[in-house]
Design a protein around this motif. Structure first.
Motif, PDB file in Angstrom:
ATOM      1  N   ALA A 167       0.830  -1.204   0.000  1.00  9.30           N
ATOM      2  CA  ALA A 167       0.000   0.000   0.000  1.00  9.30           C
ATOM      3  C   ALA A 167       0.861   1.250   0.000  1.00  9.30           C
ATOM      4  CB  ALA A 167      -0.922  -0.003   1.224  1.00  9.30           C
ATOM      5  N   GLU A 168       1.911   1.266   0.813  1.00 12.42           N
ATOM      6  CA  GLU A 168       2.807   2.418   0.870  1.00 12.42           C
ATOM      7  C   GLU A 168       3.538   2.619  -0.459  1.00 12.42           C
ATOM      8  OE1 GLU A 168       5.028   1.126   4.227  1.00 12.42           O
ATOM      9  OE2 GLU A 168       3.915   2.378   5.634  1.00 12.42           O
ATOM     10  N   ILE A 169       3.899   1.510  -1.094  1.00 13.92           N
ATOM     11  CA  ILE A 169       4.572   1.589  -2.384  1.00 13.92           C
ATOM     12  C   ILE A 169       3.649   2.215  -3.431  1.00 13.92           C
ATOM     13  CG2 ILE A 169       5.523   0.222  -4.282  1.00 13.92           C
ATOM     14  CD1 ILE A 169       6.554  -1.737  -2.172  1.00 13.92           C
ATOM     15  N   TYR A 170       2.380   1.791  -3.448  1.00 13.81           N
ATOM     16  CA  TYR A 170       1.424   2.339  -4.407  1.00 13.81           C
ATOM     17  C   TYR A 170       1.187   3.829  -4.166  1.00 13.81           C
ATOM     18  CZ  TYR A 170       0.276  -2.446  -5.825  1.00 13.81           C
ATOM     19  OH  TYR A 170       0.339  -3.733  -6.294  1.00 13.81           O
ATOM     20  N   ALA A 183       2.168  19.069 -14.673  1.00 17.05           N
ATOM     21  CA  ALA A 183       1.949  20.096 -15.694  1.00 17.05           C
ATOM     22  C   ALA A 183       1.120  19.579 -16.868  1.00 17.05           C
ATOM     23  CB  ALA A 183       3.297  20.615 -16.204  1.00 17.05           C
ATOM     24  N   GLN A 184       0.920  18.270 -16.933  1.00 15.09           N
ATOM     25  CA  GLN A 184       0.175  17.672 -18.043  1.00 15.09           C
ATOM     26  C   GLN A 184      -1.301  17.487 -17.677  1.00 15.09           C
ATOM     27  OE1 GLN A 184       2.041  17.333 -20.754  1.00 15.09           O
ATOM     28  NE2 GLN A 184       3.810  17.946 -19.507  1.00 15.09           N
ATOM     29  N   LYS A 185      -2.130  17.418 -18.693  1.00 17.91           N
ATOM     30  CA  LYS A 185      -3.529  17.104 -18.470  1.00 17.91           C
ATOM     31  C   LYS A 185      -3.623  15.652 -18.034  1.00 17.91           C
ATOM     32  CE  LYS A 185      -8.058  17.096 -20.728  1.00 17.91           C
ATOM     33  NZ  LYS A 185      -8.801  17.336 -21.994  1.00 17.91           N
ATOM     34  N   MET A 186      -4.264  15.403 -16.902  1.00  9.19           N
ATOM     35  CA  MET A 186      -4.361  14.028 -16.407  1.00  9.19           C
ATOM     36  C   MET A 186      -5.633  13.844 -15.599  1.00  9.19           C
ATOM     37  SD  MET A 186      -1.846  13.691 -13.081  1.00  9.19           S
ATOM     38  CE  MET A 186      -0.431  14.585 -13.689  1.00  9.19           C
ATOM     39  N   THR A 187      -6.039  12.595 -15.475  1.00  9.39           N
ATOM     40  CA  THR A 187      -7.179  12.234 -14.650  1.00  9.39           C
ATOM     41  C   THR A 187      -6.741  11.177 -13.651  1.00  9.39           C
ATOM     42  OG1 THR A 187      -7.886  10.427 -16.094  1.00  9.39           O
ATOM     43  CG2 THR A 187      -8.732  12.637 -16.610  1.00  9.39           C
ATOM     44  N   VAL A 188      -7.568  10.943 -12.675  1.00 10.93           N
ATOM     45  CA  VAL A 188      -7.279   9.892 -11.700  1.00 10.93           C
ATOM     46  C   VAL A 188      -7.235   8.538 -12.400  1.00 10.93           C
ATOM     47  CG1 VAL A 188      -8.105   8.716  -9.615  1.00 10.93           C
ATOM     48  CG2 VAL A 188      -8.295  11.208  -9.803  1.00 10.93           C
ATOM     49  N   TYR A 201     -10.200   1.078  -6.164  1.00  7.28           N
ATOM     50  CA  TYR A 201      -9.337   0.494  -5.136  1.00  7.28           C
ATOM     51  C   TYR A 201      -8.178   1.428  -4.800  1.00  7.28           C
ATOM     52  CZ  TYR A 201      -5.940  -2.583  -2.917  1.00  7.28           C
ATOM     53  OH  TYR A 201      -5.013  -3.126  -2.042  1.00  7.28           O
ATOM     54  N   LEU A 202      -7.549   2.009  -5.840  1.00  7.55           N
ATOM     55  CA  LEU A 202      -6.417   2.902  -5.626  1.00  7.55           C
ATOM     56  C   LEU A 202      -6.845   4.154  -4.859  1.00  7.55           C
ATOM     57  CD1 LEU A 202      -3.431   3.520  -6.145  1.00  7.55           C
ATOM     58  CD2 LEU A 202      -4.118   4.618  -8.283  1.00  7.55           C
ATOM     59  N   CYS A 203      -8.002   4.698  -5.209  1.00  7.42           N
ATOM     60  CA  CYS A 203      -8.504   5.892  -4.517  1.00  7.42           C
ATOM     61  C   CYS A 203      -8.753   5.600  -3.037  1.00  7.42           C
ATOM     62  CB  CYS A 203      -9.787   6.384  -5.172  1.00  7.42           C
ATOM     63  SG  CYS A 203      -9.543   7.152  -6.785  1.00  7.42           S
ATOM     64  N   GLN A 208      -6.982   6.179   2.601  1.00  4.61           N
ATOM     65  CA  GLN A 208      -6.692   5.569   3.901  1.00  4.61           C
ATOM     66  C   GLN A 208      -5.301   5.952   4.398  1.00  4.61           C
ATOM     67  OE1 GLN A 208      -7.188   1.348   3.436  1.00  4.61           O
ATOM     68  NE2 GLN A 208      -9.410   1.472   3.135  1.00  4.61           N
ATOM     69  N   ARG A 209      -4.353   6.046   3.489  1.00  3.99           N
ATOM     70  CA  ARG A 209      -2.957   6.299   3.872  1.00  3.99           C
ATOM     71  C   ARG A 209      -2.636   7.779   4.040  1.00  3.99           C
ATOM     72  NH1 ARG A 209       0.268   1.925   5.548  1.00  3.99           N
ATOM     73  NH2 ARG A 209      -0.944   0.119   4.917  1.00  3.99           N
TER      74      ARG A 209
END
Length: 288
Positions: A167-170, A183-188, A201-203, A208-209
């Motif tokens: 989890a900490e690594i992610y 600086a780039q256009k990005m989404t979750v 799951y990632l969110c 949590q962390r």
């Protein structure tokens, strides 16, 4: 054949100090002695022994050994079938990390690499770089990076530190991705695809962390970067907006005010323009 190289003034992260190749006579040895840089020997043929920290290793073709700085070592060619080897001496702030990624450390100094031709090709290219009139140091550094990247690629799989959870690594990967690509256009969703995890799951894991969402972390990171840029009078608000990933200056202003409580223009004329007070030598400066 051996070539010694001058101290690098431009490649502090990684640079060659020497390289060479030798067909050893029976029983040829060196040491016990220490070196002030990393020295990686690779055995092209024959046999010999390598001793470090009370351990003796019998080595042959397709193997190598790492000498770390300030460590006493001894090595000797076999009396009947002496080895021929090439070696690469190098140093730099990234050297130890790259070697570790290749599975080579002071505690694990033996290299296993069965592609003699690749190692020898790098050696030949280093020799041929002597023809360069202006860019030899840069070319040698590039070849060293390529050599180490091959060793990393063919080395053992690096497992996560048991003290560090997946989890900490992610979470760290998410932060690293944002810090590099803010600086780039990005989404979750883009971030989740890069990490290789389901978005939901990632969110959940990130929240949590860190007690904040990925989206909120991204927004605050961008706005904090914008605040740093405010000190550069040559950058317009529009320039800053685009530089932190907002092509629409109006949207940027709206988000900025939501995070900082004031508009970008007001922030620049008050916070960013405030004089700096110096408390004295060795102490941090602060705005007044």
């Amino acid at each position: 054949m051996i070539e010694y190289l001058p101290r690098s003034k431009h490649h502090a992260e990684l640079h060659l100090t020497q390289f060479g190749v030798e067909d050893c006579i029976p029983g040829h040895y060196f040491g016990p002695a220490v070196r002030n840089h990393f020295l990686l020997h690779y055995i092209l043929s024959g046999e010999g022994i390598f001793e470090v920290e009370g351990k003796r290793y019998s080595l042959g073709k397709g193997q190598g050994f790492l000498i770390s700085p300030d460590v006493i070592t001894y090595y000797q060619a076999d009396a009947v079938n002496p080895w021929s080897y090439c070696w690469f001496g190098f140093n730099g702030t990234l050297a130890e990390l790259l070697l570790k990624q290749a599975g080579l450390t002071m505690a694990s100094p033996i290299l296993y690499y069965d592609r003699n031709d690749m190692i020898y090709q790098y050696l030949q290219l280093m020799i041929e770089s002597g023809k360069c009139r202006k860019a030899r140091e840069t070319r040698l550094t590039g070849l060293l990076y390529l050599l180490l990247s091959d060793l990393v690629e063919s080395g053992p799989l690096t497992l996560p530190n048991p003290k560090e959870s997946l989890a900490e690594i992610y979470v760290e990967k998410v932060k690293d991705f944002i810090e590099i690509n803010y600086a780039q256009k990005m989404t979750v969703e883009d971030i989740a695809q890069f990490i290789g995890l389901n978005r939901s799951y990632l969110c959940s894991l990130f929240k949590q962390r860190t007690n904040t969402s990925i989206q909120n972390y991204l927004i605050r990171y961008r706005i904090n970067k914008a605040c740093e840029m405010m000190e550069n009078a040559e950058l317009s608000i529009g320039d800053i907006s685009r530089s932190v990933g907002y092509n629409d200056p109006l949207l940027f202003s709206k988000v900025f005010k939501k995070v900082k409580g004031v508009s970008p223009k007001h922030y620049r004329t008050t916070e960013a323009a405030a004089p700096i007070a110096f408390s004295g030598p060795g102490q941090k400066s602060s705005r007044i």
